[in-house]
Design a protein around this motif. Sequence first.
Motif, mmCIF file in Angstrom:
data_model
loop_
_atom_site.group_PDB
_atom_site.id
_atom_site.type_symbol
_atom_site.label_atom_id
_atom_site.label_comp_id
_atom_site.label_asym_id
_atom_site.label_seq_id
_atom_site.Cartn_x
_atom_site.Cartn_y
_atom_site.Cartn_z
ATOM 1 N N HIS A 90 39.843 40.387 37.696
ATOM 2 C CA HIS A 90 41.266 40.093 37.836
ATOM 3 C C HIS A 90 41.558 38.621 37.580
ATOM 4 O O HIS A 90 42.491 38.273 36.843
ATOM 5 C CB HIS A 90 41.754 40.483 39.232
ATOM 6 N N GLU A 91 40.757 37.721 38.165
ATOM 7 C CA GLU A 91 41.034 36.295 38.018
ATOM 8 C C GLU A 91 40.820 35.826 36.584
ATOM 9 O O GLU A 91 41.630 35.048 36.058
ATOM 10 C CB GLU A 91 40.141 35.502 38.967
ATOM 11 N N GLU A 92 39.745 36.288 35.955
ATOM 12 C CA GLU A 92 39.503 35.845 34.582
ATOM 13 C C GLU A 92 40.538 36.417 33.625
ATOM 14 O O GLU A 92 40.933 35.765 32.656
ATOM 15 C CB GLU A 92 38.090 36.233 34.141
ATOM 16 N N SER A 93 41.010 37.644 33.890
ATOM 17 C CA SER A 93 42.082 38.219 33.063
ATOM 18 C C SER A 93 43.356 37.402 33.216
ATOM 19 O O SER A 93 44.050 37.105 32.232
ATOM 20 C CB SER A 93 42.329 39.675 33.468
ATOM 21 N N ALA A 94 43.665 37.021 34.468
ATOM 22 C CA ALA A 94 44.868 36.224 34.715
ATOM 23 C C ALA A 94 44.777 34.859 34.039
ATOM 24 O O ALA A 94 45.740 34.377 33.435
ATOM 25 C CB ALA A 94 45.085 36.059 36.217
ATOM 26 N N ARG A 95 43.613 34.225 34.110
ATOM 27 C CA ARG A 95 43.452 32.916 33.507
ATOM 28 C C ARG A 95 43.510 32.987 31.985
ATOM 29 O O ARG A 95 43.851 32.010 31.325
ATOM 30 C CB ARG A 95 42.130 32.292 33.965
ATOM 31 N N ALA A 291 44.650 47.938 41.527
ATOM 32 C CA ALA A 291 45.442 46.917 40.840
ATOM 33 C C ALA A 291 46.560 46.399 41.738
ATOM 34 O O ALA A 291 46.850 45.192 41.766
ATOM 35 C CB ALA A 291 46.019 47.485 39.547
ATOM 36 N N ARG A 292 47.208 47.291 42.492
ATOM 37 C CA ARG A 292 48.254 46.854 43.420
ATOM 38 C C ARG A 292 47.685 45.889 44.456
ATOM 39 O O ARG A 292 48.321 44.894 44.812
ATOM 40 C CB ARG A 292 48.857 48.070 44.133
ATOM 41 N N LEU A 293 46.490 46.197 44.948
ATOM 42 C CA LEU A 293 45.874 45.315 45.930
ATOM 43 C C LEU A 293 45.576 43.956 45.318
ATOM 44 O O LEU A 293 45.869 42.910 45.922
ATOM 45 C CB LEU A 293 44.592 45.957 46.463
ATOM 46 N N GLN A 294 44.994 43.941 44.124
ATOM 47 C CA GLN A 294 44.639 42.673 43.480
ATOM 48 C C GLN A 294 45.877 41.830 43.208
ATOM 49 O O GLN A 294 45.814 40.591 43.253
ATOM 50 C CB GLN A 294 43.892 42.930 42.167
ATOM 51 N N GLU A 295 47.007 42.454 42.936
ATOM 52 C CA GLU A 295 48.232 41.714 42.630
ATOM 53 C C GLU A 295 48.831 41.046 43.863
ATOM 54 O O GLU A 295 49.649 40.140 43.742
ATOM 55 C CB GLU A 295 49.268 42.653 42.003
ATOM 56 N N ARG A 296 48.414 41.474 45.054
ATOM 57 C CA ARG A 296 49.038 40.986 46.272
ATOM 58 C C ARG A 296 48.196 39.977 47.051
ATOM 59 O O ARG A 296 48.689 39.356 47.982
ATOM 60 C CB ARG A 296 49.387 42.177 47.169
ATOM 61 N N VAL A 297 46.927 39.854 46.717
ATOM 62 C CA VAL A 297 46.066 38.965 47.503
ATOM 63 C C VAL A 297 45.867 37.639 46.779
ATOM 64 O O VAL A 297 46.021 37.542 45.562
ATOM 65 C CB VAL A 297 44.697 39.625 47.780
ATOM 66 N N ARG A 298 45.514 36.625 47.545
ATOM 67 C CA ARG A 298 45.281 35.288 46.998
ATOM 68 C C ARG A 298 43.877 35.203 46.407
ATOM 69 O O ARG A 298 42.950 35.850 46.869
ATOM 70 C CB ARG A 298 45.436 34.233 48.090
ATOM 71 N N ASP A 299 43.738 34.342 45.417
ATOM 72 C CA ASP A 299 42.439 34.170 44.775
ATOM 73 C C ASP A 299 41.357 33.756 45.766
ATOM 74 O O ASP A 299 40.220 34.196 45.689
ATOM 75 C CB ASP A 299 42.533 33.120 43.663
ATOM 76 N N ARG A 300 41.707 32.898 46.703
ATOM 77 C CA ARG A 300 40.687 32.313 47.580
ATOM 78 C C ARG A 300 40.060 33.338 48.516
ATOM 79 O O ARG A 300 38.954 33.114 49.028
ATOM 80 C CB ARG A 300 41.305 31.178 48.401
ATOM 81 N N SER A 301 40.757 34.468 48.773
ATOM 82 C CA SER A 301 40.191 35.494 49.658
ATOM 83 C C SER A 301 40.209 36.872 48.996
ATOM 84 O O SER A 301 40.151 37.884 49.675
ATOM 85 C CB SER A 301 40.970 35.541 50.980
#
Length: 378
Positions: A90-95, A291-301
């Motif tokens: 998720h993070e690498e896709s967002a970046r 995907a819904r969960l990943q969209e709602r949580v912060r990167d750090r946790s």
Amino acid sequence: MLFADTGLSGAEISSLFVIWSVTSFVLEVPSGVWADTFSRRRLLTLASLPGAAGFALWTYLPSYPSFAVGFVLWGTGNALASGALEALVHEESARAGAAGDYERLMGRSRALRTTAVVLATALAAPVLAAGGYEALGAASVAACLLAALAARSLPETRRPAGDRCGEEDEGPPGGVLRAGLAEVRREPAVRRALLLAAVLTGTTALDEYVPLLAASTGVGESSVPLLVLLVSAGAAAGGWCAGRGTRRLAPVLAAGACCLAAGAAGGHPAGMVLVAAAFGVFEWALVAADARLQERVRDRSRATVTSIAGFGSEVVSVLVFAGYALGSARLEPGPLLALAAVPYLAVALALALVPAARRGGRRRGGGERGGRKEPGAR
């Protein structure tokens, strides 16, 4: 077969599965914390190595102690990968400016994994006939090592917590865990998404009973694997379709539940087509829930919260196993699997009753999340 051929009793084999489950339970959340504290790519790379060691023990030192240690290693590897993979993708896709591709990527990876399991199962018999358990064990170890190399090739631009001096982070693992728990506690949208992901993932335990359902339709023993393959193909198709039409999650999930109930209760081989369609819907839905969960949580946790969802899914799986065990004393596999449609209908109803504004959740800044403005929008 290996366990039985080594002389283990049914009780001993069952105890090995208990060891496996307990290991996964104990390490599920700590592994997520490690993924948020250290390098997620390194954790994914390491995740395949315990499994390789376990398979080597089973192959070359077959005995109950070796099997027990192997299951501990296998459970450890599963726990290390849980949460870390989702967070990294998720993070690498967002970046990379492609956060909207997360569902498609994860869905297709799950579809390919299902296909690989089917192919490996088909190849196991000829490999066993040609080289015995040694050949199967060597192939299993090689597959784990190749998985480690594949994980090592994944990109990771995020630095471990200890290297992010001056940036916003929660410091040591204890702080990361507290941050993840606080996010779940304070954010209703995160709690709802976590619960949805845990329930839909945990109920995939039903696939363990598909062979029993296939056999109960009255087909010959040689036809049972074909019906199981049909259901696996349906699940793979659902994963391949992930990322499409997720705004209609509630009605499609309800339709999948109806397909499961009708196909399982009919007691006819043709009903397995409906069961395959249902499993396809469930696979599609659980990727959407993730995907819904990943969209709602912060990167750090992110990995920590995802692992909490994974722990919840393990609890749901145990409830599924216990429910089937209790129900099997009175009902055949068909009616039992038909009753399993009820939780899916309940989830679909809950999703339909939640107002759209609440389902969307409050978005945070793009630097923290990245991705789409509305979860599920296409």
